[in-house]
Design a protein around this motif. Structure first.
Motif, PDB file in Angstrom:
ATOM      1  N   THR A   1     -39.278  45.161 -55.902  1.00  0.00           N
ATOM      2  CA  THR A   1     -39.748  43.784 -56.046  1.00  0.00           C
ATOM      3  C   THR A   1     -39.301  43.188 -57.376  1.00  0.00           C
ATOM      4  O   THR A   1     -38.871  42.035 -57.428  1.00  0.00           O
ATOM      5  CB  THR A   1     -41.281  43.736 -55.921  1.00  0.00           C
ATOM      6  OG1 THR A   1     -41.647  44.324 -54.670  1.00  0.00           O
ATOM      7  CG2 THR A   1     -41.804  42.313 -55.991  1.00  0.00           C
TER       8      THR A   1
ATOM      9  N   PHE B   1     -40.581  38.481 -50.244  1.00  0.00           N
ATOM     10  CA  PHE B   1     -41.955  38.420 -50.726  1.00  0.00           C
ATOM     11  C   PHE B   1     -42.956  38.228 -49.590  1.00  0.00           C
ATOM     12  O   PHE B   1     -44.076  38.732 -49.667  1.00  0.00           O
ATOM     13  CB  PHE B   1     -42.094  37.350 -51.804  1.00  0.00           C
ATOM     14  CG  PHE B   1     -41.380  37.734 -53.064  1.00  0.00           C
ATOM     15  CD1 PHE B   1     -41.785  38.836 -53.801  1.00  0.00           C
ATOM     16  CD2 PHE B   1     -40.281  37.024 -53.499  1.00  0.00           C
ATOM     17  CE1 PHE B   1     -41.123  39.226 -54.951  1.00  0.00           C
ATOM     18  CE2 PHE B   1     -39.609  37.397 -54.648  1.00  0.00           C
ATOM     19  CZ  PHE B   1     -40.022  38.505 -55.379  1.00  0.00           C
ATOM     20  N   LEU B   2     -42.563  37.546 -48.512  1.00  0.00           N
ATOM     21  CA  LEU B   2     -43.437  37.479 -47.342  1.00  0.00           C
ATOM     22  C   LEU B   2     -43.604  38.852 -46.699  1.00  0.00           C
ATOM     23  O   LEU B   2     -44.702  39.205 -46.247  1.00  0.00           O
ATOM     24  CB  LEU B   2     -42.890  36.477 -46.327  1.00  0.00           C
ATOM     25  CG  LEU B   2     -43.034  34.999 -46.682  1.00  0.00           C
ATOM     26  CD1 LEU B   2     -42.357  34.136 -45.632  1.00  0.00           C
ATOM     27  CD2 LEU B   2     -44.491  34.617 -46.835  1.00  0.00           C
TER      28      LEU B   2
ATOM     29  N   LEU C   1     -45.988  40.737 -48.845  1.00  0.00           N
ATOM     30  CA  LEU C   1     -47.328  40.197 -48.663  1.00  0.00           C
ATOM     31  C   LEU C   1     -47.957  40.682 -47.360  1.00  0.00           C
ATOM     32  O   LEU C   1     -49.117  41.107 -47.330  1.00  0.00           O
ATOM     33  CB  LEU C   1     -47.282  38.672 -48.692  1.00  0.00           C
ATOM     34  CG  LEU C   1     -48.612  37.942 -48.609  1.00  0.00           C
ATOM     35  CD1 LEU C   1     -49.453  38.215 -49.846  1.00  0.00           C
ATOM     36  CD2 LEU C   1     -48.376  36.458 -48.442  1.00  0.00           C
TER      37      LEU C   1
ATOM     38  N   GLU D   1     -48.895  44.365 -47.547  1.00  0.00           N
ATOM     39  CA  GLU D   1     -50.079  44.614 -48.377  1.00  0.00           C
ATOM     40  C   GLU D   1     -51.351  44.268 -47.627  1.00  0.00           C
ATOM     41  O   GLU D   1     -52.371  44.921 -47.806  1.00  0.00           O
ATOM     42  CB  GLU D   1     -49.994  43.813 -49.680  1.00  0.00           C
ATOM     43  CG  GLU D   1     -48.926  44.284 -50.630  1.00  0.00           C
ATOM     44  CD  GLU D   1     -49.190  45.657 -51.176  1.00  0.00           C
ATOM     45  OE1 GLU D   1     -50.361  45.981 -51.441  1.00  0.00           O
ATOM     46  OE2 GLU D   1     -48.222  46.415 -51.325  1.00  0.00           O
TER      47      GLU D   1
END
Length: 114
Positions: free
Chosen positions: A68, A105-106, A109, A112
């Motif tokens: 990341t 990043f999606l 996300l 997570e």
């Protein structure tokens, strides 16, 4: 999502096809040629990190943190470098870099939350 990712990868291929002409162009200043090459490399490495997150490497939390950070770094490098290009490949690389960063990043996300 898949169609947009395919278009982003086509944008990278288009950027590489135009990079040879731009790097060999004697009319451009050396700094512009260097930044053009750095930009295409950064976007390509973004694509490699996006692919890596979908492999078994994406299951290790410590490695995901490093991936990341790398994605964010390559995105921040790719944007100004892609803007130094002269032709249409500038917009293709900006689109590809932005799409890859957003979808990366999606993906993080969603993984997570799940």
């Amino acid at each position: 999502m898949l169609a947009v990712l395919v278009v982003a990868l086509v944008g990278i291929v288009y950027g590489w096809s135009k990079s040879y002409d731009e790097v060999r162009n004697a009319d451009l200043r050396p700094w512009r040629r260097t930044l053009a090459m750095v930009g295409i490399l950064a976007v390509t490495l973004q694509a490699a990190l996006f692919i890596a997150i979908w492999t078994p490497l994406g299951r290790h939390n410590t490695l995901v943190a490093w991936l990341t950070r790398g994605e964010a770094l390559f995105f921040l490098v790719a944007l100004p470098c892609a803007l130094t290009r002269k032709d249409r490949s500038r917009w293709w690389l900006l689109f590809s870099s932005t799409v890859l960063a957003v979808f990366y990043f999606l993906t993080i996300l969603v993984s997570e939350v799940a």
